[in-house]
Design a protein around this motif. Structure first.
Motif, short mmCIF file in Angstrom:
data_model
loop_
_atom_site.label_atom_id
_atom_site.label_comp_id
_atom_site.label_asym_id
_atom_site.label_seq_id
_atom_site.Cartn_x
_atom_site.Cartn_y
_atom_site.Cartn_z
N THR A 1 31.90 0.48 117.02
CA THR A 1 30.49 0.20 117.29
C THR A 1 30.32 -1.30 117.50
O THR A 1 30.90 -2.11 116.79
CB THR A 1 29.61 0.67 116.11
OG1 THR A 1 29.83 2.05 115.89
CG2 THR A 1 28.15 0.44 116.40
N VAL B 1 27.46 -4.29 117.51
CA VAL B 1 26.12 -4.52 116.97
C VAL B 1 25.59 -5.88 117.41
O VAL B 1 26.34 -6.85 117.56
CB VAL B 1 26.10 -4.42 115.42
CG1 VAL B 1 26.45 -3.00 114.99
CG2 VAL B 1 27.02 -5.42 114.77
N ALA C 1 24.14 -3.72 107.03
CA ALA C 1 25.56 -4.05 107.16
C ALA C 1 25.86 -4.68 108.51
O ALA C 1 26.72 -5.54 108.63
CB ALA C 1 26.42 -2.81 106.94
N ALA C 2 25.14 -4.27 109.54
CA ALA C 2 25.31 -4.88 110.86
C ALA C 2 24.87 -6.33 110.83
O ALA C 2 25.52 -7.20 111.42
CB ALA C 2 24.53 -4.09 111.91
N THR D 1 18.27 0.45 115.07
CA THR D 1 18.28 0.76 113.64
C THR D 1 17.83 -0.47 112.84
O THR D 1 17.48 -1.50 113.42
CB THR D 1 19.70 1.16 113.17
OG1 THR D 1 20.53 0.00 113.13
CG2 THR D 1 20.33 2.21 114.06
N GLU D 2 17.91 -0.34 111.55
CA GLU D 2 17.64 -1.45 110.62
C GLU D 2 18.86 -1.62 109.71
O GLU D 2 18.72 -1.91 108.53
CB GLU D 2 16.38 -1.15 109.79
CG GLU D 2 15.12 -1.02 110.61
CD GLU D 2 14.65 -2.32 111.24
OE1 GLU D 2 14.94 -3.39 110.69
OE2 GLU D 2 13.99 -2.24 112.28
N ASP D 3 20.06 -1.46 110.24
CA ASP D 3 21.31 -1.46 109.47
C ASP D 3 21.63 -2.84 108.89
O ASP D 3 22.02 -3.75 109.62
CB ASP D 3 22.44 -0.97 110.37
CG ASP D 3 23.77 -0.83 109.67
OD1 ASP D 3 23.88 -1.22 108.49
OD2 ASP D 3 24.71 -0.32 110.30
N ARG E 1 32.13 -3.46 114.72
CA ARG E 1 32.38 -2.74 113.47
C ARG E 1 32.97 -1.39 113.86
O ARG E 1 32.27 -0.56 114.42
CB ARG E 1 31.08 -2.52 112.70
CG ARG E 1 30.47 -3.81 112.21
CD ARG E 1 29.15 -3.59 111.51
NE ARG E 1 29.17 -2.43 110.63
CZ ARG E 1 28.14 -1.65 110.42
NH1 ARG E 1 26.99 -1.88 111.02
NH2 ARG E 1 28.22 -0.63 109.60
N GLU F 1 22.76 -0.88 117.86
CA GLU F 1 24.13 -0.41 117.64
C GLU F 1 24.57 0.34 118.89
O GLU F 1 23.87 1.25 119.36
CB GLU F 1 24.20 0.52 116.43
CG GLU F 1 23.93 -0.20 115.13
CD GLU F 1 24.14 0.68 113.92
OE1 GLU F 1 24.43 1.89 114.08
OE2 GLU F 1 24.03 0.16 112.81
#
Length: 130
Positions: free
Chosen positions: A38, A40, A95-96, A91-93, A35, A118
């Motif tokens: 980045t 992921v 979108a990833a 993280t707890e993203d 992304r 990430e």
């Protein structure tokens, strides 16, 4: 911003290298998505011996990581590799997770619940991508 070669972004699997507080390297195969600048990956629902993954503990202790994607074959004129060095955060993203679901249809069947790793790309090294 460091450009990632297409062979890297299209690869199905990479090897993630981390180092813990004890200085010992740890290497695991991962699936990943890109992304922007980045990379992921996430902890998924495939069976594991523990949920306390060493890669997560290592990143907490030392966020510097490397990823390697390569191609090997008997025709050595076709060999290549791409190594990405960067800094990882946990993280707890959501979108990833979506990006991983798009790249890997298997995640329609396998739970993908995080946490997410990430990796902010700092350096790219390549060999054989003439």
């Amino acid at each position: 911003m460091v450009a990632l070669p297409e062979k890297f972004t299209e690869a199905d699997v990479a090897r993630l290298a981390t180092v813990g507080q004890d200085g010992q390297p740890h290497l695991v195969p991962i699936v990943f998505a890109v992304r922007q600048n980045t990379i992921v990956t996430a902890v998924d629902g495939k069976p594991k011996s523990t949920t306390r993954l060493k890669r997560l503990a290592n990143i907490t202790a030392n966020p510097k990581v490397s990823l390697l994607v390569d191609h090997y074959g008997r025709d050595w004129s076709q060999l290549w590799w791409v190594r990405v060095d960067g800094v990882a955060t946990i993280t707890e993203d959501a979108a990833a997770l979506d990006a991983l679901r798009v790249k890997y249809p298997q995640y329609q069947q396998v739970p993908l619940h995080g946490p997410v790793i990430e990796i902010s790309v700092e350096r790219v090294a390549t060999w054989g991508l003439a």
